[in-house]
Design a protein around this motif. Structure first.
Motif, PDB file in Angstrom:
ATOM      1  N   ARG A 162       0.823  -1.193   0.000  1.00  0.00           N
ATOM      2  CA  ARG A 162       0.000   0.000   0.000  1.00  0.00           C
ATOM      3  C   ARG A 162       0.860   1.246   0.000  1.00  0.00           C
ATOM      4  N   THR A 173     -11.356  -0.809   9.200  1.00  0.00           N
ATOM      5  CA  THR A 173     -10.633  -1.118   7.961  1.00  0.00           C
ATOM      6  C   THR A 173     -11.201  -0.426   6.733  1.00  0.00           C
ATOM      7  N   THR A 174     -12.414   0.100   6.829  1.00  0.00           N
ATOM      8  CA  THR A 174     -13.027   0.705   5.638  1.00  0.00           C
ATOM      9  C   THR A 174     -13.643   2.078   5.896  1.00  0.00           C
ATOM     10  N   LYS A 177     -14.247   5.804   7.286  1.00  0.00           N
ATOM     11  CA  LYS A 177     -13.530   6.965   7.785  1.00  0.00           C
ATOM     12  C   LYS A 177     -14.075   7.357   9.155  1.00  0.00           C
ATOM     13  N   ASP A 237      -8.557   8.083   8.159  1.00  0.00           N
ATOM     14  CA  ASP A 237      -9.020   7.275   7.027  1.00  0.00           C
ATOM     15  C   ASP A 237      -8.070   6.104   6.795  1.00  0.00           C
ATOM     16  N   GLN A 297      -7.796   4.315   4.387  1.00  0.00           N
ATOM     17  CA  GLN A 297      -7.356   4.267   2.997  1.00  0.00           C
ATOM     18  C   GLN A 297      -6.230   5.260   2.714  1.00  0.00           C
ATOM     19  N   THR A 298      -6.034   6.230   3.619  1.00  0.00           N
ATOM     20  CA  THR A 298      -5.045   7.268   3.335  1.00  0.00           C
ATOM     21  C   THR A 298      -4.103   7.510   4.504  1.00  0.00           C
ATOM     22  N   TYR A 309      -2.192   4.396   7.494  1.00  0.00           N
ATOM     23  CA  TYR A 309      -1.694   3.509   6.440  1.00  0.00           C
ATOM     24  C   TYR A 309      -1.117   2.194   6.942  1.00  0.00           C
ATOM     25  N   TRP A 352      -4.410  -2.577   9.784  1.00  0.00           N
ATOM     26  CA  TRP A 352      -4.310  -1.457   8.851  1.00  0.00           C
ATOM     27  C   TRP A 352      -3.299  -1.705   7.735  1.00  0.00           C
ATOM     28  N   LEU A 395      -6.009  -4.085   5.615  1.00  0.00           N
ATOM     29  CA  LEU A 395      -7.416  -3.666   5.693  1.00  0.00           C
ATOM     30  C   LEU A 395      -8.368  -4.849   5.869  1.00  0.00           C
TER      31      LEU A 395
END
Length: 288
Positions: free
Chosen positions: A2, A76-77, A79, A144, A146-147, A150, A214, A217
């Motif tokens: 990632r 994991t998904t 926010k 988040d 996803q961002t 990490y 993380w 995810l």
């Protein structure tokens, strides 16, 4: 692998140039503090440390509250949005204030950050003035997976960088005003069987303790953790601890008890620095 979403923080020189407004210019509009907020970068690691403690004049930060005083729990998904309030004071009044959360052993080696979200042409903080000299400015931050969250390395203690500016251009910056915790979300299940069961017979109680990973995810078993088996009678509101066991190498839980009366079994996990406490939903057992 990632891509890391990291933070390019402002340097001390940038912060001072934006905050330090000469007294002669105090009558002019002051700068938008959003220019100080570290920006997210997916292309490079944490590029520069936030400025060390700096101040000019008599602006002071009185308190900082993160997420209403609660830990920030991230799965994991989804926010996780939360607010941070900075209360500051200045004899001439507060113009704006804001925080940034950062992670790492020190500012020189920070490896992650969570910055306030902003709207175009708006100040970072939404300030409520309790008096002519004091204001509490609130901002919204988003963790988040996803961002900016990490990897698992970011679980645990984060530091809060806070800044405030007075209406006269005085300012204060605190590199690590306080700390807060960002934790990996946890899940806990339970199943008591057989149902129904004769009084005095053996009940097997199984379950699983897992937490957000993380790095990939997904949820994985939380191994070798102490978990309490608890029971409450059918007409009671209080759980009592029956025994304490440990999760195995996959996070699984299993133990046995003797059936005595109708009621609910659950597992209860007290939590760790990186993972929040969690209770399983009670599973009812009918004892004949």
């Amino acid at each position: 692998m990632r891509i890391r979403a990291t933070v390019a923080a402002v340097t001390g020189a940038v912060a001072l140039s934006a905050l330090a407004v000469p007294a002669a210019q105090a009558a002019d509009p002051l700068p938008d503090l959003s220019s100080l907020v570290p920006s997210t970068s997916k292309a490079a690691p944490f590029a520069a440390a936030a400025p060390a403690d700096e101040s000019e004049g008599d602006t002071k930060i009185k308190s900082v509250t993160v997420n209403g005083g609660k830990n920030i729990v991230v799965g994991t998904t989804v926010k996780k949005s939360f607010t941070v309030s900075v209360t500051a004071t200045d004899p001439k009044g507060i113009y704006d204030a804001f925080p940034v959360l950062w992670h790492g052993p020190d500012a020189e080696h920070a490896d992650g950050g969570i910055e306030p979200t902003t709207m175009d042409n708006e100040k970072v903080g939404k300030c409520t003035h309790s008096s002519a000299t004091t204001a509490t400015c609130k901002v919204t931050l988003v963790a988040d997976p996803q961002t900016n969250i990490y990897g698992n390395i970011l679980a645990g203690t984060w530091k809060v960088w806070a800044a405030a500016i007075g209406k006269d251009g005085d300012y204060v910056i605190r590199e690590a005003y306080k700390t807060t915790k960002v934790q990996r979300a946890s899940k806990l299940t339970v199943n008591a069987s057989p149902e129904p069961v004769k009084k005095g017979k053996t009940i097997t109680v199984t379950g699983k303790l897992s937490r957000a990973n993380w790095d990939d995810l997904k949820y994985h078993g939380y191994t070798n953790q102490s978990v309490k088996l608890q029971f409450r009678k059918k007409n009671s509101n209080t759980y009592t601890t029956v025994k304490t066991i440990k999760s195995n190498s996959t996070g699984a839980l299993k133990t046995t008890v003797k059936a005595s009366t109708d009621g609910y079994f659950r597992y209860s996990f007290a939590g760790t620095t990186t993972t929040p406490a969690v209770n399983a939903t009670g599973d009812f057992v009918d004892v004949k």
